[in-house]
Every structure is written in C-alpha cells, then in structure tokens.
Enzyme design. Structure first.
Site, PDB file in Angstrom:
ATOM      1  CB  VAL A 107      18.163  40.678  58.254  1.00  0.00           C
ATOM      2  CG1 VAL A 107      19.048  39.785  59.110  1.00  0.00           C
ATOM      3  CG2 VAL A 107      18.120  42.089  58.821  1.00  0.00           C
ATOM      4  CB  CYS A 108      19.299  36.379  56.678  1.00  0.00           C
ATOM      5  SG  CYS A 108      19.755  34.638  56.524  1.00  0.00           S
TER       6      CYS A 108
END
Length: 317
Positions: A107-108
């Site tokens: 994520v990210c």
C-alpha cells in the site's frame, strides 16, 4: 473453508491508515461476510510497538524475525516515511522471505520497500503519485505506472495511497470469496466497490494543474461542464480569445497536459459516471459525452481503462 493468513509488517513511521484500512476490510468478513476468512497477524522488527507517522502507537503480535510467510500467506507491506525510518532489518527480511508469500501486497510507499528488496524487478507496479518518479528513478527494473489506483501483476499487487489500499483489499476479498461478499463488506464500511484498479488516482480536474490565467481556468471549467460540446482546439482557443497555436502552447504550459489529453480524460470520466449511475444506453452516453460513435467511446475506454464500456458497466454499474 480454510482461513487465509494475512501477515502485516509494521515499522516506525508507518502510515496508520495503510495498515488499518486493509485490515478492517479483511477483518470485516467475520462481522459482515457471514464467515471466517482471514487470520491476521502483525509483526515488527524486534516485536516492539511502533509509532505511526501520525503519532499513534501500534502494538504488533510478534517479532518480524520469527515470521515466515508461506505459500498460503498474503504479505501486506503498508507505506509510511521512506526509507522506513532507516530500518534495514525490514528490507533485509523482505529480501530474504518476501518471495515465499502467496501474494505480495503493498500500500502506498510500501511498494518502494518491495522494490528496494528486489521483489518488483521485472514487474508492473504503482505507488502514491508523489513517489512514482522516485521509484522509477531508483528502481529502473520496475515498470512504474503512475496513474492507476492499484496494479496487479501476477501474485504481486501494489496500490496508491491510503484509500486505494481499501480498494485493493476489497478486490482481494472479491477474488477469494466472491463479489457479493465483497459488496456486503463495502456497504457496511460505507465505501464503493466500483473503482477498478486502473482508474486514475485523480479525477481529470485534479490530475491536471489548474491554470493560472483566468481565460484558461474558464476553459477548463467549460470542458468539465460541457463534455458533449465542440471541444476542438480551435473552439476552445476562441473561447479563451487566443490563437489555436498560442492556446495549445499556453494550456500545456499551465496545466501539464495538452488540450486534447485533458478533453479525453474529462469525457472518459463523465462517461464512466453515466455507466455507473444511469440506465442510459451506450449510444446515448457516447453522444452525451461528445464521442462521434459508440466505437470511438469504446476505443477511448480500452485505451484509458483497459476494458470496453459494456464490460465496465457489467462490473461497476
């Protein structure tokens, strides 16, 4: 049905929503999905509590060093400050053991940690828009795609920032347990189950810069409000009271995209919303959004979203 293991790595400076967003989606299966589906475990270097980027403290279940993801494990690497609080133990562990997981999910800026460990070499990946250039520069073996909210490449999945991690987690739940279960979870969490991974991280208006000069800002607004109108360079230049050549040059200089590219984004975005929220036919939507023919809209959708309008409506309408 056997439980799937989800192993979440924590570290100082991690983004709390990158952790809790996907974890809440997986955990919601027990509460709203009518079944048990995931065994979630968190680990950190040394097994010590970590302080998130926002100042919250997270207490892990165990020590990173004792964790070994197996072929039945989804390994989740959330984003945060990069590099991750200068924590080489995390990168070394990912390099040594990350490849053993059934699925690698970042994520990210967690994608940069996977890239640092060599786990994205030869693969397509994305990350937060603000870190895409850095990942492309520092890791040339990774094919960085800056636009999508998430990218699946085999067993590896990477996503843009914060809420995109929820989108990706819902997609994994749908893959594991079906669309109806994922939709039930999305409804209870009051989020949408309709954002395809290749949807842009920004709307057309946010993806482009806002022009400084008022005539160009007015043109941007006109395009948004009239997707079915005459949006040729000549017509837009006349609205801005500039010559077509001067207008095209100034528009690109101030927004970062050509007028044609901006118009294309606005029209696809408008057509996408109509496919999701209206019962209008494909021909009517194509006409409303300024496409000469349904075939022209189909080509634009395939180019931008990787699927034709009919398939998009079937999945997200």
């Amino acid at each position: 049905m056997s439980l799937r293991n989800v192993l979440v790595v924590l570290y100082d400076g991690v983004q709390s929503l990158d952790v809790t967003g996907p974890v809440e989606v997986f955990a919601a299966l027990d509460h709203f999905g009518g079944r048990s589906g995931y065994r979630i475990r968190t680990v950190s270097p040394g097994g010590t509590p970590v302080r998130t980027h926002s100042g919250l403290t997270l207490v892990p279940d165990g020590d990173l060093e004792g964790a070994r993801p197996d072929p039945g494990t989804t390994l989740l690497v959330p984003g945060g400050r990069y590099p991750a609080a200068h924590e080489p133990r995390l990168t070394d562990w990912l390099r040594a053991h990350g490849g053993g997981a059934e699925r690698l999910v970042a994520v990210c800026t967690g994608a940069l940690l996977l890239a640092e460990a060599g786990l994205l070499d030869g693969r397509r990946a994305t990350t937060h828009w603000d870190a895409c250039a850095q990942m492309a520069r520092d890791h040339p073996a990774v094919s960085v795609e800056p636009d999508p909210i998430y990218v699946r490449d085999g067993r590896v999945a990477t996503s843009a920032g914060v809420t995109a991690g929820i989108d990706l987690a819902l997609a994994l739940v749908e893959e594991d347990h079906g669309r109806d279960v994922a939709l039930t979870i999305a409804r209870h969490l009051v989020v949408f189950l309709r954002r395809p991974g290749n949807q842009a991280q920004f709307s057309a208006q946010l993806a482009a810069q806002t022009a400084r000069r008022e005539p160009l800002r007015d043109v941007q607004q006109w395009i948004t409000e009239h997707p079915g109108g005459d949006l040729s360079v000549e017509a837009l230049a006349a609205r801005a009271r500039l010559s077509p050549r001067h207008f095209a040059r100034a528009f690109r200089a101030e927004t970062g995209v050509t007028p044609g590219r901006y118009v294309e984004r606005v029209r696809v975005e408008h057509a996408r919303r109509l496919l999701e929220d209206s019962a209008d036919g494909i021909t009517q939507i194509a006409r409303t959004c300024g496409y000469g023919t349904p075939e022209a809209m189909r080509r634009a959708f395939v180019k931008t979203l990787g699927q034709p309008p009919t398939e998009y409506r079937r999945r997200f309408g």
